[in-house]
Design a protein around this motif. Structure first.
Motif, short mmCIF file in Angstrom:
data_model
loop_
_atom_site.label_atom_id
_atom_site.label_comp_id
_atom_site.label_asym_id
_atom_site.label_seq_id
_atom_site.Cartn_x
_atom_site.Cartn_y
_atom_site.Cartn_z
N SER A 157 0.83 -1.21 0.00
CA SER A 157 0.00 0.00 0.00
C SER A 157 0.86 1.25 0.00
O SER A 157 0.61 2.21 -0.74
CB SER A 157 -0.93 0.00 1.22
OG SER A 157 -1.69 1.18 1.28
N GLN A 160 -6.14 1.28 -8.67
CA GLN A 160 -6.30 0.13 -7.78
C GLN A 160 -7.77 -0.27 -7.80
O GLN A 160 -8.62 0.40 -7.22
CB GLN A 160 -5.86 0.49 -6.35
CG GLN A 160 -6.12 -0.61 -5.33
CD GLN A 160 -5.30 -1.86 -5.62
OE1 GLN A 160 -4.09 -1.79 -5.79
NE2 GLN A 160 -5.95 -3.00 -5.65
N THR A 218 -10.79 -2.37 -6.71
CA THR A 218 -11.20 -3.23 -5.60
C THR A 218 -12.57 -3.81 -5.92
O THR A 218 -13.56 -3.10 -6.02
CB THR A 218 -11.27 -2.45 -4.27
OG1 THR A 218 -12.02 -1.25 -4.48
CG2 THR A 218 -9.89 -2.06 -3.79
N SER A 219 -12.59 -5.12 -6.09
CA SER A 219 -13.83 -5.78 -6.48
C SER A 219 -14.29 -6.81 -5.46
O SER A 219 -15.43 -7.24 -5.47
CB SER A 219 -13.67 -6.45 -7.84
OG SER A 219 -12.58 -7.36 -7.80
N GLU A 258 -14.56 -7.91 -1.42
CA GLU A 258 -14.46 -7.56 0.00
C GLU A 258 -13.77 -8.67 0.80
O GLU A 258 -13.47 -8.48 1.97
CB GLU A 258 -15.86 -7.31 0.58
CG GLU A 258 -16.56 -6.11 -0.01
CD GLU A 258 -15.82 -4.80 0.24
OE1 GLU A 258 -15.23 -4.65 1.33
OE2 GLU A 258 -15.82 -3.94 -0.64
N ASN A 275 -10.80 -10.08 -0.06
CA ASN A 275 -9.35 -10.07 -0.24
C ASN A 275 -8.71 -9.10 0.76
O ASN A 275 -8.92 -7.89 0.66
CB ASN A 275 -9.02 -9.64 -1.68
CG ASN A 275 -7.54 -9.74 -1.99
OD1 ASN A 275 -6.70 -9.50 -1.13
ND2 ASN A 275 -7.23 -10.11 -3.22
N GLU A 280 -6.77 -6.16 -0.79
CA GLU A 280 -7.64 -5.14 -1.38
C GLU A 280 -8.26 -4.27 -0.30
O GLU A 280 -8.38 -3.05 -0.45
CB GLU A 280 -8.74 -5.80 -2.22
CG GLU A 280 -8.25 -6.36 -3.54
CD GLU A 280 -9.39 -6.86 -4.42
OE1 GLU A 280 -10.53 -6.91 -3.91
OE2 GLU A 280 -9.14 -7.18 -5.58
N LYS A 319 -7.69 -0.35 0.06
CA LYS A 319 -8.87 0.49 -0.06
C LYS A 319 -9.00 1.43 1.13
O LYS A 319 -9.35 2.60 0.98
CB LYS A 319 -10.12 -0.40 -0.17
CG LYS A 319 -11.42 0.38 -0.40
CD LYS A 319 -12.57 -0.58 -0.60
CE LYS A 319 -13.87 0.17 -0.84
NZ LYS A 319 -15.00 -0.74 -1.08
#
Length: 290
Positions: free
Chosen positions: A18, A87, A89-90, A92, A94, A97, A101
């Motif tokens: 990150s 980035q 994010t698809s 929740e 992971n 991610e 996020k």
């Protein structure tokens, strides 16, 4: 005391990636830096390090500063505007991610960070996103506390006039997504153009690989002319859907099961869209998982 590097990687890799991503604007580079760090740690005795998290963050930050200095030279010969990788994010489920996020800058701010020097960017990310104290930042970037305060103030001044609004709600973003999808299907962008600030800017990044405008398009009328010119030529052909890009609404275009375009937006303080970013360089979309 035995240090289990695999356990350290599991515990801190998402956090470190990150940091590196927001420093570099490139996901693969961020992952590579963190992996390379842990490979190098196999050759070092780190049992004596008291604050391992701070040590790892410092190591990643300094590697990013060095890479950024080299990257600025490469970007001088980049074809057209350079945009960071989004980035997406698809899921929740992971953990990586979720951490990215929660601790990520919006895409519009990530673009603005390109105006900063490598050290300014490091200080800004550590202070603004990760909430480091000036003492911690000073230790990380090897500067005095007073110097870090000045660097942060200088970075803020460079960004202040164009920092996007943080008060856009989900309903506004959903409306934007619906309007943009409809416009891409019909070729009529009137309603979308009405959402733009008069001095809005559209930036395209094809990287010299995919055809794209080589300079920013400035103003509502010019943006409308561009969109209505490229839509009939199949620019938006495929499946266009809303996604989360750096924690805000964005659009993803998929064609033949491959991501071919990501569109991100920036909002001004009057809650109008003042930035449209269209990224079609396939090298920067390769990380997106469908």
């Amino acid at each position: 005391m035995h240090i289990d590097l695999e356990e350290l990687y599991r515990e801190y890799s998402a956090y470190l990636i990150s940091i590196a991503y927001q420093m570099l604007g490139a996901i693969v580079d961020a992952e590579d830096i963190v992996q390379q760090l842990f490979l190098e740690l196999q050759q070092h005795d780190i049992k004596h390090i008291e604050n391992i998290k701070a040590y790892l963050a410092r190591a990643v930050t300094n590697r990013c500063i060095n890479l950024l200095k080299a990257a600025h030279k490469r970007r001088e010969v980049y074809v057209g505007p350079w945009l960071p990788e989004p980035q997406i994010t698809s899921s929740e489920d992971n953990p990586l991610e979720l951490i990215v996020k929660q601790e990520t800058l919006s895409y519009a701010i990530l673009v603005l960070l390109e105006r900063l020097s490598a050290v300014e960017r490091a200080v800004y990310v550590l202070r603004e996103v990760l909430g480091y104290s000036y003492e911690e930042i000073a230790e990380t970037v090897h500067k005095s506390v007073a110097n870090c305060r000045k660097i942060y103030s200088r970075a803020q001044k460079k960004l202040q006039s164009e920092l996007p609004s943080a008060s856009i709600d989900r309903a506004q973003e959903n409306e934007l997504a619906q309007i943009f999808v409809q416009a891409s299907q019909t070729g009529s962008f009137d309603r979308f153009i009405q959402m733009l600030a008069e001095d809005a800017v559209l930036v395209m990044d094809g990287g010299g690989i995919v055809r794209a405008a080589l300079r920013p398009i400035i103003g509502q009328q010019r943006i409308e002319a561009l969109l209505q010119g490229i839509a009939p030529k199949g620019y938006f052909a495929g499946h266009l859907r809303a996604i989360q890009a750096n924690g805000r609404i964005g659009m993803l275009l998929v064609r033949e099961n491959k991501p071919v375009l990501v569109v991100c937006f920036g909002w001004d303080q009057q809650q109008r869209i003042n930035r449209v970013f269209m990224l079609s360089n396939p090298e920067k979309l390769a990380h997106i998982q469908l």
